[in-house]
Design an enzyme around this catalytic site. Structure first.
Site, PDB file in Angstrom:
ATOM      1  N   PRO A 135      -6.724   5.617  -0.011  1.00 14.70           N
ATOM      2  CA  PRO A 135      -7.766   4.806   0.214  1.00 14.70           C
ATOM      3  C   PRO A 135      -8.914   5.327  -0.297  1.00 14.70           C
ATOM      4  O   PRO A 135      -9.492   6.257  -0.174  1.00 14.70           O
ATOM      5  CB  PRO A 135      -7.748   4.768   1.968  1.00 14.70           C
ATOM      6  CG  PRO A 135      -7.072   6.085   2.107  1.00 14.70           C
ATOM      7  CD  PRO A 135      -6.112   6.444   1.121  1.00 14.70           C
ATOM      8  N   GLU A 136      -9.739   4.502  -1.377  1.00 17.50           N
ATOM      9  CA  GLU A 136     -10.858   4.717  -1.566  1.00 17.50           C
ATOM     10  C   GLU A 136     -11.563   3.407  -1.128  1.00 17.50           C
ATOM     11  O   GLU A 136     -11.264   2.765  -0.116  1.00 17.50           O
ATOM     12  CB  GLU A 136     -10.854   4.744  -3.070  1.00 17.50           C
ATOM     13  CG  GLU A 136      -9.939   6.039  -3.494  1.00 17.50           C
ATOM     14  CD  GLU A 136     -10.023   6.205  -5.248  1.00 17.50           C
ATOM     15  OE1 GLU A 136     -11.088   5.736  -5.846  1.00 17.50           O
ATOM     16  OE2 GLU A 136      -9.121   6.722  -5.526  1.00 17.50           O
TER      17      GLU A 136
ATOM     18  N   ARG B  32      -0.600  12.636   6.902  1.00 17.16           N
ATOM     19  CA  ARG B  32      -1.039  13.881   6.528  1.00 17.16           C
ATOM     20  C   ARG B  32      -2.340  14.529   7.343  1.00 17.16           C
ATOM     21  O   ARG B  32      -2.793  15.586   7.169  1.00 17.16           O
ATOM     22  CB  ARG B  32      -1.593  13.917   4.886  1.00 17.16           C
ATOM     23  CG  ARG B  32      -0.515  13.809   4.108  1.00 17.16           C
ATOM     24  CD  ARG B  32      -0.681  13.594   2.498  1.00 17.16           C
ATOM     25  NE  ARG B  32       0.258  13.083   1.951  1.00 17.16           N
ATOM     26  CZ  ARG B  32       0.303  12.383   0.565  1.00 17.16           C
ATOM     27  NH1 ARG B  32      -0.947  12.783   0.056  1.00 17.16           N
ATOM     28  NH2 ARG B  32       1.035  12.037   0.039  1.00 17.16           N
TER      29      ARG B  32
ATOM     30  N   HIS C  72       4.326   9.159  12.779  1.00 18.38           N
ATOM     31  CA  HIS C  72       2.969   9.428  12.548  1.00 18.38           C
ATOM     32  C   HIS C  72       1.858   8.909  13.212  1.00 18.38           C
ATOM     33  O   HIS C  72       0.618   8.815  12.971  1.00 18.38           O
ATOM     34  CB  HIS C  72       2.633   9.369  10.995  1.00 18.38           C
ATOM     35  CG  HIS C  72       3.773   9.896  10.110  1.00 18.38           C
ATOM     36  ND1 HIS C  72       4.138  11.411  10.030  1.00 18.38           N
ATOM     37  CD2 HIS C  72       4.504   9.468   9.197  1.00 18.38           C
ATOM     38  CE1 HIS C  72       5.256  11.606   9.359  1.00 18.38           C
ATOM     39  NE2 HIS C  72       5.404  10.582   8.739  1.00 18.38           N
TER      40      HIS C  72
END
Length: 286
Positions: A2-3, A118, A98
């Site tokens: 994600p940017e 992550r 997650h």
DNA sequence: CAAACTACCTGACTGC
DNA sequence: TGCAGTCAGGTAGTTT
């Protein structure tokens, strides 16, 4: 990853699904997800219960939810963070392994889920942060902000004593740009990633920032860039801008401009993709 | 003070 | 088949 465009897609989804709703219960399933909240998970949850989200804002890659008491919830997706709308009962979807935070509302509607493989992303509570959390005051205005000033960004870029790509990735110069859009902007501006930022003419600095702005706007229209399931919108849909990338991830593929195979080189513990003909290395790096 | 470096994380993939 | 090594990479904190 994600940017800015991907985060903006998420923000728009949250506008639809989060604004105007009041929190009833917060379950922090992994304390790492709120590690930036110094008071800990229990305090984070108790501060949110009963609060209503007025508006969802963004600067660069940061999101924040302005609350009805003038405070805010600050969020960053990191590398793999997702906000997803849970299924309405009685539908049941299997919990992601997650899933880090579950947020439930007093309207009986779908939960909001923070999922992050992550665990580089996370949430925190920002006192008085409704307008702009003090925690991100150092983050520069991004190119999609109506108050973005190109001349200011050009000056900040040219003032950096480092390579142009490092400077583009520096969120205090221009925010929102990550590795993908940095490489795409440099390809469009025909600049090598190691070109000293301070050696750019004003016109060149302007060109690369405008290129970054354009490529991020185009990616936004396409719903963002998705290589895998790590980036998706709040409804689980993937963007398709990856089909429009000219340099990033294109090692060995012909440069769309001149046909020379795109090269990949190690850079800052990641990769830089560039055309060795269109983007000539500066003398100092040879 | 600014630039450079490192820790933090998990899963997919590669090579032996 | 297994296992060690590599890669993906944004940010905060530390070191130079």
């Amino acid at each position: 990853m994600p940017e800015l465009p991907e985060v903006e897609v998420v923000r728009r989804g949250l506008v639809d699904h989060l604004q105007g709703r009041r929190f009833q219960q917060i379950d922090v399933l992994n304390p790492r997800a709120v590690r930036r909240h110094l008071g800990g998970p229990a305090e984070f949850s108790s501060l949110l219960v009963g609060r209503r989200v007025d508006v969802v804002r963004r600067r660069g890659k940061y999101l924040w939810w302005a609350l009805d008491n003038g405070d805010a919830v600050l969020a960053h997706l990191g590398m793999s963070g997702q906000f997803r709308i849970g299924a309405l009962p009685p539908l049941v979807i299997p919990d992601s392994p997650h899933l880090r935070v579950r947020l439930a509302f007093d309207d009986g509607g779908a939960d909001l889920l923070f999922i992050d493989q992550r665990t580089f992303g996370g949430l925190s509570y920002s006192e008085g942060g409704a307008d702009l959390p003090s925690e991100i005051a150092h983050i520069a205005i991004d190119p999609l902000d109506p108050t973005f000033d190109l001349d200011t960004a050009v000056a900040a870029l040219r003032a950096k004593k480092t390579g142009v790509k490092r400077a583009l990735l520096d969120q205090t110069v221009v925010s929102g740009i990550g590795n993908i859009y940095a490489d795409e902007a440099l390809w469009r501006a025909r600049l090598h990633y190691e070109r000293p930022a301070s050696s750019l003419t004003r016109a060149q600095a302007r060109e690369v920032i405008v290129a970054a702005t354009e490529v991020m706007n185009q990616a936004l229209v396409a719903g963002g860039t998705s290589f895998d399931a790590l980036y998706v919108a709040v409804n689980g849909e993937s963007g398709y801008f990856d089909r429009s990338l000219n340099a990033y991830g294109q090692e060995g593929e012909p440069c769309p401009r001149c046909g020379t195979p795109i090269r990949r080189e190690a850079f800052m513990n990641r990769s830089s993709f560039f055309c060795p003909v269109c983007q000539k290395a500066p003398r100092s790096s040879r």
